[in-house]
Scaffold this motif. Structure first.
Motif, mmCIF file in Angstrom:
data_model
loop_
_atom_site.group_PDB
_atom_site.id
_atom_site.type_symbol
_atom_site.label_atom_id
_atom_site.label_comp_id
_atom_site.label_asym_id
_atom_site.label_seq_id
_atom_site.Cartn_x
_atom_site.Cartn_y
_atom_site.Cartn_z
ATOM 1 N N PHE A 27 0.840 -1.198 0.000
ATOM 2 C CA PHE A 27 0.000 0.000 0.000
ATOM 3 C C PHE A 27 0.874 1.246 0.000
ATOM 4 C CE2 PHE A 27 0.521 -1.493 4.399
ATOM 5 C CZ PHE A 27 1.102 -0.379 4.987
ATOM 6 N N THR A 28 0.240 2.383 -0.293
ATOM 7 C CA THR A 28 0.897 3.685 -0.274
ATOM 8 C C THR A 28 0.066 4.638 0.567
ATOM 9 O OG1 THR A 28 1.869 3.379 -2.469
ATOM 10 C CG2 THR A 28 1.677 5.636 -1.669
ATOM 11 N N VAL A 29 0.746 5.384 1.440
ATOM 12 C CA VAL A 29 0.086 6.361 2.310
ATOM 13 C C VAL A 29 0.689 7.731 2.030
ATOM 14 C CG1 VAL A 29 -0.429 7.037 4.685
ATOM 15 C CG2 VAL A 29 -0.238 4.607 4.095
ATOM 16 N N ALA A 30 -0.170 8.737 1.882
ATOM 17 C CA ALA A 30 0.299 10.112 1.684
ATOM 18 C C ALA A 30 -0.459 11.026 2.628
ATOM 19 C CB ALA A 30 0.094 10.545 0.237
ATOM 20 N N VAL A 31 0.265 11.969 3.257
ATOM 21 C CA VAL A 31 -0.369 12.891 4.204
ATOM 22 C C VAL A 31 0.067 14.313 3.885
ATOM 23 C CG1 VAL A 31 -0.290 11.077 5.964
ATOM 24 C CG2 VAL A 31 1.424 12.879 5.994
ATOM 25 N N TRP A 32 -0.771 15.248 4.280
ATOM 26 C CA TRP A 32 -0.492 16.686 4.138
ATOM 27 C C TRP A 32 -0.856 17.372 5.440
ATOM 28 C CZ3 TRP A 32 -3.925 20.685 4.897
ATOM 29 C CH2 TRP A 32 -3.500 21.963 4.502
ATOM 30 N N VAL A 33 -0.031 18.375 5.832
ATOM 31 C CA VAL A 33 -0.303 19.190 7.016
ATOM 32 C C VAL A 33 -0.066 20.644 6.635
ATOM 33 C CG1 VAL A 33 0.425 19.765 9.359
ATOM 34 C CG2 VAL A 33 0.302 17.370 8.652
ATOM 35 N N GLY A 34 -0.941 21.527 7.076
ATOM 36 C CA GLY A 34 -0.787 22.948 6.769
ATOM 37 C C GLY A 34 -2.040 23.706 7.134
ATOM 38 N N ASN A 35 -2.298 24.770 6.371
ATOM 39 C CA ASN A 35 -3.487 25.592 6.566
ATOM 40 C C ASN A 35 -4.192 25.781 5.227
ATOM 41 O OD1 ASN A 35 -3.280 26.404 9.481
ATOM 42 N ND2 ASN A 35 -1.333 27.264 8.768
ATOM 43 N N PHE A 36 -5.490 25.607 5.212
ATOM 44 C CA PHE A 36 -6.247 25.793 3.976
ATOM 45 C C PHE A 36 -6.044 27.197 3.419
ATOM 46 C CE2 PHE A 36 -9.565 22.531 5.599
ATOM 47 C CZ PHE A 36 -8.740 21.497 5.187
ATOM 48 N N SER A 37 -5.866 28.166 4.287
ATOM 49 C CA SER A 37 -5.723 29.557 3.858
ATOM 50 C C SER A 37 -4.384 29.835 3.205
ATOM 51 C CB SER A 37 -5.895 30.485 5.065
ATOM 52 O OG SER A 37 -4.848 30.273 6.007
ATOM 53 N N GLY A 38 -3.428 28.925 3.328
ATOM 54 C CA GLY A 38 -2.085 29.172 2.825
ATOM 55 C C GLY A 38 -1.190 29.903 3.804
ATOM 56 N N ARG A 39 -1.656 30.103 5.019
ATOM 57 C CA ARG A 39 -0.843 30.778 6.030
ATOM 58 C C ARG A 39 0.321 29.873 6.444
ATOM 59 N NH1 ARG A 39 -2.955 32.859 11.984
ATOM 60 N NH2 ARG A 39 -0.926 33.633 12.742
ATOM 61 N N PRO A 40 1.563 30.389 6.469
ATOM 62 C CA PRO A 40 2.714 29.547 6.823
ATOM 63 C C PRO A 40 2.652 29.074 8.266
ATOM 64 C CG PRO A 40 3.418 31.555 5.695
ATOM 65 C CD PRO A 40 1.974 31.736 6.034
ATOM 66 N N MET A 41 3.223 27.906 8.490
ATOM 67 C CA MET A 41 3.384 27.404 9.853
ATOM 68 C C MET A 41 4.695 27.959 10.431
ATOM 69 S SD MET A 41 2.176 23.478 9.112
ATOM 70 C CE MET A 41 3.083 23.411 7.564
ATOM 71 N N GLU A 42 4.905 27.732 11.691
ATOM 72 C CA GLU A 42 6.074 28.296 12.371
ATOM 73 C C GLU A 42 7.209 27.289 12.378
ATOM 74 O OE1 GLU A 42 4.854 29.599 16.212
ATOM 75 O OE2 GLU A 42 3.228 30.868 15.444
ATOM 76 N N GLY A 43 7.986 27.270 11.295
ATOM 77 C CA GLY A 43 9.177 26.427 11.221
ATOM 78 C C GLY A 43 8.897 24.938 11.248
ATOM 79 N N VAL A 44 7.758 24.511 10.755
ATOM 80 C CA VAL A 44 7.401 23.092 10.763
ATOM 81 C C VAL A 44 7.820 22.474 9.434
ATOM 82 C CG1 VAL A 44 5.542 21.411 10.997
ATOM 83 C CG2 VAL A 44 5.459 23.548 12.289
ATOM 84 N N SER A 45 8.801 21.586 9.461
ATOM 85 C CA SER A 45 9.259 20.908 8.256
ATOM 86 C C SER A 45 8.435 19.651 8.023
ATOM 87 C CB SER A 45 10.739 20.541 8.386
ATOM 88 O OG SER A 45 10.917 19.597 9.432
ATOM 89 N N GLY A 46 8.617 19.060 6.847
ATOM 90 C CA GLY A 46 7.858 17.863 6.513
ATOM 91 C C GLY A 46 8.115 16.707 7.465
ATOM 92 N N VAL A 47 9.365 16.539 7.890
ATOM 93 C CA VAL A 47 9.694 15.402 8.737
ATOM 94 C C VAL A 47 9.148 15.591 10.152
ATOM 95 C CG1 VAL A 47 11.934 16.235 9.564
ATOM 96 C CG2 VAL A 47 11.555 13.782 9.255
ATOM 97 N N ARG A 48 8.979 16.842 10.585
ATOM 98 C CA ARG A 48 8.462 17.086 11.934
ATOM 99 C C ARG A 48 6.961 17.337 11.955
ATOM 100 N NH1 ARG A 48 13.607 19.517 12.231
ATOM 101 N NH2 ARG A 48 14.844 18.753 13.986
ATOM 102 N N GLY A 49 6.393 17.827 10.860
ATOM 103 C CA GLY A 49 4.966 18.098 10.817
ATOM 104 C C GLY A 49 4.180 16.926 10.274
ATOM 105 N N ALA A 50 4.395 16.621 9.000
ATOM 106 C CA ALA A 50 3.661 15.523 8.376
ATOM 107 C C ALA A 50 4.248 14.165 8.729
ATOM 108 C CB ALA A 50 3.639 15.712 6.859
ATOM 109 N N GLY A 51 5.547 14.117 9.067
ATOM 110 C CA GLY A 51 6.214 12.842 9.326
ATOM 111 C C GLY A 51 5.574 12.001 10.417
ATOM 112 N N PRO A 52 5.317 12.568 11.619
ATOM 113 C CA PRO A 52 4.683 11.750 12.665
ATOM 114 C C PRO A 52 3.297 11.235 12.274
ATOM 115 C CG PRO A 52 5.731 13.689 13.623
ATOM 116 C CD PRO A 52 5.785 13.867 12.137
ATOM 117 N N LEU A 53 2.511 12.056 11.572
ATOM 118 C CA LEU A 53 1.203 11.589 11.114
ATOM 119 C C LEU A 53 1.362 10.448 10.117
ATOM 120 C CD1 LEU A 53 -1.854 11.731 10.842
ATOM 121 C CD2 LEU A 53 -1.572 13.638 9.240
#
Length: 646
Positions: free
Chosen positions: A576-602
């Protein structure tokens, strides 16, 4: 005297010679009569025939409400996800006009045919206005259809063409000849499609507001009438903002024509676009809404019991994980997340979470599984697959040094995430540690058009612009793609480099898969997966322990768009393949959250949750595709020798 007589005689003789009268003159009006009279006779015969047709009684079964079996969507194990039936078990319950709220009737009259009671089925004034609008726009922007004409199309479907419009007009005249206005209105309000499988105002009110057609508010009435023109794309479950704009337009029309007071319209505009209480919400809402949207756009009859590919138990666990992720990252400015899971062998969608809370007003219905955003480094594996197809190897050395590229839009100087330079690096390290500068160098060598061609072949239909528009930044994911496209692209790599479409319905016994198309060589795809599953290759950039490490083989990759706007993480196993996204629908930036620390745990938790239900299996081994391990000189990237050992 003689001279004058002679001159007069000469003139008379000359005049007689110059005039030649026809022997059988034809009167000019005879030809006209030969054309006009038959034409008038034919027109009269046509009008008489149409009058006779209009005067004939309507077919007995034409206006019957009938029985509609409705649609029930099931998960892959037979659990009910959603039904388009009303509360009494039918898809739509016929509601007498007297039981429909007056505001709802007024809203439809204002939106669709405000001169309904002043014409005989065809509004010539509206037709003329529509023709003028279409002429000025150079395309069809208005149809001028009355409620009677729309009812005719619902009763007797015809193509959307000029001939179809003429048929609608004739049937509208026939309906007006035999039915009173109240009956026509009742028939229309009980048959009008309102999106998501809802037919009629009773079904629409129940679906969107958990209410009956007799108890809707002014705002709800304006919204239902407003979405009738484009129910598939403007309904509040799919496009809440567009639905809200439709409601505002309807309220302004109701006020302008005297059906609503300004104060009441203002209060109605403040109502939530979609109700959250009342009857039980349907399950897997983004997934089922997409199915109904696809069905309506393709014109497929939505009836019966459809077994989908979704696994409801997995879906519910991942919905909880998405909510947990947002709670954890709220302090870092992340408000939304999404997950999609695909079965590699069949392409079946096993889970689809488009937002943390579907019922959150306006934002909840945004579906990030299909909403394109910039994926950052998540596109790099496809670039390296192209390079491996062109003769590169995992040991090929690439420069990770400062360089400025002269492009059509000006100088371009890529930077690594850590802002450093690592000198000569092998392809395995460059991809495993997701260095940016080697990727841009590789795109320069291979050509952006070639990379774009591979990405489009891998199903990234959202990349609609030209190679010149994206430039070298395409290697770093500067083009918008969807989470579903990304998951299915990685699935293609896990399927030996062959891309096939995903599917939302469960694969029936004996059903064959769609033919695929090759996007990368089998060996190249296996090597890319081998690199992405190599924890040692990730150490220089991500350290010894990351959320991308699993107790079974999994090729994982993250991506972060500019200014920490979007986090992506994808993992492909053999099964199987799993894909995840983390962010804001509005496009507002997060505070220094990289892919490995934001989306990675999910991603980590989602992969483990899926593996508890479906075997992860083994990734395609490079050796099985013909790759042979060999000792490599670290400096040159070539085979080791006495002068250059490993």
């Amino acid at each position: 005297m003689v001279a004058c007589s002679w001159c007069w005689g000469r003139r008379r003789a000359a005049d007689e010679r110059s005039v030649h009268l026809p022997t059988n003159p034809v009167q000019p009006n005879v030809t006209a009569r030969r054309v006009v009279i038959p034409a008038l006779a034919a027109s009269a015969a046509l009008l008489v025939g149409l009058w006779i047709w209009v005067a004939q009684p309507l077919p007995p079964a034409l206006l019957a409400a009938g029985t509609d079996p409705g649609l029930v969507l099931l998960d892959r194990h037979g659990r009910e996800l959603r039904t388009t039936r009303a509360g009494d078990g039918s898809r739509r319950r016929w509601v007498p006009l007297g039981e429909i709220d007056p505001d709802l009737i007024a809203a439809f009259l204002v939106a669709e045919d405000h001169r309904f009671y002043r014409h005989g089925g065809v509004d010539l004034r509206a037709v003329g206005r529509a023709a003028w609008s279409n002429l000025r726009a150079g395309r069809v922007v208005s149809g001028g259809s009355t409620i009677g004409m729309q009812l005719a199309r619902l009763l007797r479907p015809v193509p959307r063409s000029w001939s179809g419009k003429l048929q609608q007009a004739l049937w509208a005249l026939r309906l007006e000849r035999h039915l009173d206005k109240q009956t026509i209105l009742e028939q229309y309000l009980n048959r009008v499609p309102l999106g998501q499988g809802a037919v009629g105002v009773e079904a629409g009110a129940a679906l969107y507001f958990a209410a009956a057609a007799s108890e809707v508010s002014l705002g709800q009435a304006a919204l239902l009438a407003g979405i009738a023109r484009a129910p598939s794309g403007d309904n509040p479950l799919v496009a809440p903002r567009r639905a809200g704009r439709r409601r505002e337009h309807g309220l302004s029309r109701l006020t302008a024509l005297g059906y609503a007071l300004p104060g009441a319209a203002h209060r109605a505009a403040m109502e939530p676009v979609i109700a959250t209480g009342g009857r039980a919400a349907f399950l897997a809402p983004h997934f089922t809404s997409q199915i109904l949207g696809w069905t309506e756009r393709r014109g497929t009859p939505a009836a019966g019991r459809w077994r989908t590919s979704l696994d409801l138990s997995l879906q519910e666990e991942l919905e909880a994980e998405v909510r947990h992720t947002i709670e954890t990252l709220a302090r870092r400015g992340a408000r939304h997340a999404a997950v999609v899971v695909l079965d590699n062998g069949t392409g079946e969608i096993l889970a689809w979470v488009g937002s943390p809370d579907f019922w959150a007003d306006t934002a909840g219905q945004v579906d990030m599984v299909v909403s394109p955003r910039q994926p950052g480094s998540a596109l790099k594996p496809f670039l390296y697959a192209l390079a491996l197809d062109r003769g590169y190897t995992p040991a090929t050395v690439l420069p990770d040094v400062a360089r400025v590229y002269q492009t059509a839009t000006g100088p371009y100087a890529p930077r690594n995430y850590d802002r450093g330079h690592h000198g000569p690096v092998r392809v395995r390290e460059a991809l495993g540690s997701s260095y940016n500068i080697p990727a841009v160098e590789l795109a320069e060598r291979l050509g952006v058009p070639s990379l774009l061609r591979v990405l489009r072949g891998a199903g990234f239909a959202s990349l609609r612009r030209s190679a010149e528009f994206y430039g070298l930044g395409l290697a770093l994911g500067n083009g918008d793609v969807s989470l579903l496209e990304l998951a299915n692209g990685y699935r293609a790599l896990a399927s030996g480099g062959v891309w096939r479409p995903y599917r939302w319905h469960a694969l029936a016994p004996g059903e064959s898969l769609e033919p695929g198309r090759r996007i990368a060589g089998e060996r190249s795809a296996a090597l890319v997966l081998d690199i992405l599953a190599d924890p040692v290759a990730r150490i220089p950039a991500f350290g010894l322990e990351t959320p991308l490490d699993f107790p079974f083989p999994a090729a994982a990759k993250t991506g972060t768009s500019r200014h920490f706007t979007d986090n992506w993480a994808i993992a492909a196993t053999g099964g199987f393949t799993v894909a995840v996204w983390v962010g804001n629908f509005s496009g507002r930036p997060m505070e220094g959250v990289s892919g490995v620390r934001g989306a990675g745990p999910l991603l980590h938790r989602a992969v483990l949750a899926t593996a508890r239900r479906y075997p992860p299996g083994q990734l395609p081994a490079p050796a099985s595709a013909g790759a042979v391990p060999a000792g490599i000189c670290r400096l040159s990237g070539l085979r080791a020798s006495a002068r250059c050992p490993t």
